[in-house]
Design an enzyme around this catalytic site. Structure first.
Site: not given
Length: 411
Positions: A271, A294
């Site tokens: 990420e 997220h």
């Protein structure tokens, strides 16, 4: 929370908050009397992180900042860390334990936000909204009902029936879903949920599978190529737990082969650390796939509650020594004591330390008004309440004890 009178000047205790932690945390610290608060919008690493931690007593992070053993060993003045999120896997807990640093998190505060996103994603996928949305943006008017279904009457399979999984179960039943769940531990079902003791059976029997497991060695690639081969009927998959739980390449193959009818992912193996980094995933532009950055717990309500929850734990530990909810040093619930000095002693959990503590106190003829002890495999945590008229030479003597990690006087 009213400010406590402590022996240390709160205005000199540096509090560092990274990753845009909610203003509710800042307000909590200020209300408790802390004024030296540094806020940063994103995660830090390397020399930048080392520099801000050089004089920090309290650190607040979310999921991006990585507190490795090396970082922790350099942060000599750090007393406590607050993870303003559900997990603590971004912190080397073993290193924090051995350094006598207390680590807290917020395991419950964003439960509702994640659960709502799971239900919303399930509805979007079963109606194939991602494809309809993309077509409409491209100017195509696709009103077809092919492969578009109501969610009512379908069966949801929950993998991991903890705080979030069970909340998803309750919301799912409320909109007409049947619920089955699988967990490695025995869990009491809520409502009409049915426990399934075999993951393969759960996957084969359910229309939608949602994952709510912790990030551990046991759950890494839990849904690997073999497990994903159990999807054969176009089931939907939702992952809002940990990014490394699903083999992404194997998932892409299953989606392209239509064995899985759609997927929603909010977490990924890799990420971006901040907005400036580009997000890339093999699942981009795959049919009927929802990718979100997220944001399961990223609602204003959840972040506000998390800010209050974690900051309260940090303040309570800093000012009273209470370590309930700690993931590193042993947990202790401590009463408030009037007209005493309170001393915290964190040490290696080896035989003879407690005996030496008591021996030194006895030689100083110190009146002990309260003594509390808790241990884990590596560390022991002793809290002493001594009479105010007794000599504070006690503090100096306790620091000289072999295997001492940290000693602090609170008041």
């Amino acid at each position: 929370m009213s400010p406590l009178k402590t022996s240390f000047p709160k205005n000199k205790m540096k509090v560092v908050l990274l990753e845009s932690i909610s203003q509710s945390a800042v307000e909590s610290f200020k209300k408790a009397g802390y004024t030296q608060i540094e806020q940063y919008p994103g995660a830090l690493s390397g020399d930048e992180l080392d520099e801000v931690l050089k004089d920090a007593k309290i650190l607040g992070i979310r999921s991006k900042t990585q507190l490795t053993q090396e970082v922790i060993q350099k942060a000599k003045k750090l007393v406590a860390v607050g993870c303003f999120c559900i997990g603590t896997n971004q912190v080397d807990l073993d290193a924090a334990n051995k350094a006598g640093i207390c680590v807290f998190n917020a395991p419950f505060s964003n439960t509702r936000s994640v659960a709502e996103l799971v239900i919303a994603s399930a509805i979007m996928l079963i109606r194939r909204i991602p494809d309809k949305d993309k077509a409409a943006h491209a100017g195509d008017w696709d009103k077809s009902s092919n492969n578009s279904h109501e969610i009512r009457g379908k069966r949801l399979g929950v993998v991991g029936y903890g705080h979030i999984g069970s909340q998803v179960s309750v919301l799912a039943e409320a909109i007409g879903l049947k619920v089955s769940y699988y967990d490695v531990d025995n869990k009491l079902p809520l409502g009409n949920a049915e426990e399934i003791t075999d993951l393969k059976t759960l996957i084969e029997d359910c229309d939608i599978i949602t994952l709510h497991v912790p990030g551990t060695n046991e759950t890494k690639n839990l849904l690997n190529e073999d497990v994903l081969s159990w999807f054969t009927k176009g089931q939907l998959l939702i992952n809002m737990s940990r990014g490394d739980v699903v083999d992404i390449q194997a998932l892409k193959k299953a989606l392209e082969e239509k064995r899985i009818g759609g997927a929603a992912l909010d977490v990924f193996p890799e990420e971006p650390k901040n907005k400036a980094e580009k997000f890339e995933s093999p699942l981009q532009n795959v049919s009927n796939v929802i990718l979100t950055p997220h944001i399961g717990g990223s609602t204003e309500e959840a972040q506000w509650n998390i800010g209050i929850d974690v900051s309260s734990k940090l303040i309570k530990y800093t000012e009273s020594g209470s370590s309930l909810g700690s993931h590193s040093i042993p947990e202790l619930s401590l009463p408030k004591m009037e007209d005493t000095h309170r001393i915290l002693h964190i040490h290696k959990n080896v035989s003879g330390v407690l005996s030496e503590i008591n021996s030194k106190i006895s030689k100083l003829d110190v009146n002990i008004l309260g003594q509390y002890l808790s241990t884990n495999f590596d560390v022991g945590y002793v809290v002493l309440d001594i009479a105010k008229n007794d000599s504070l030479d006690t503090l100096k003597e306790l620091k000289r004890i072999d295997h001492t990690i940290k000693v602090r006087i609170l008041y």
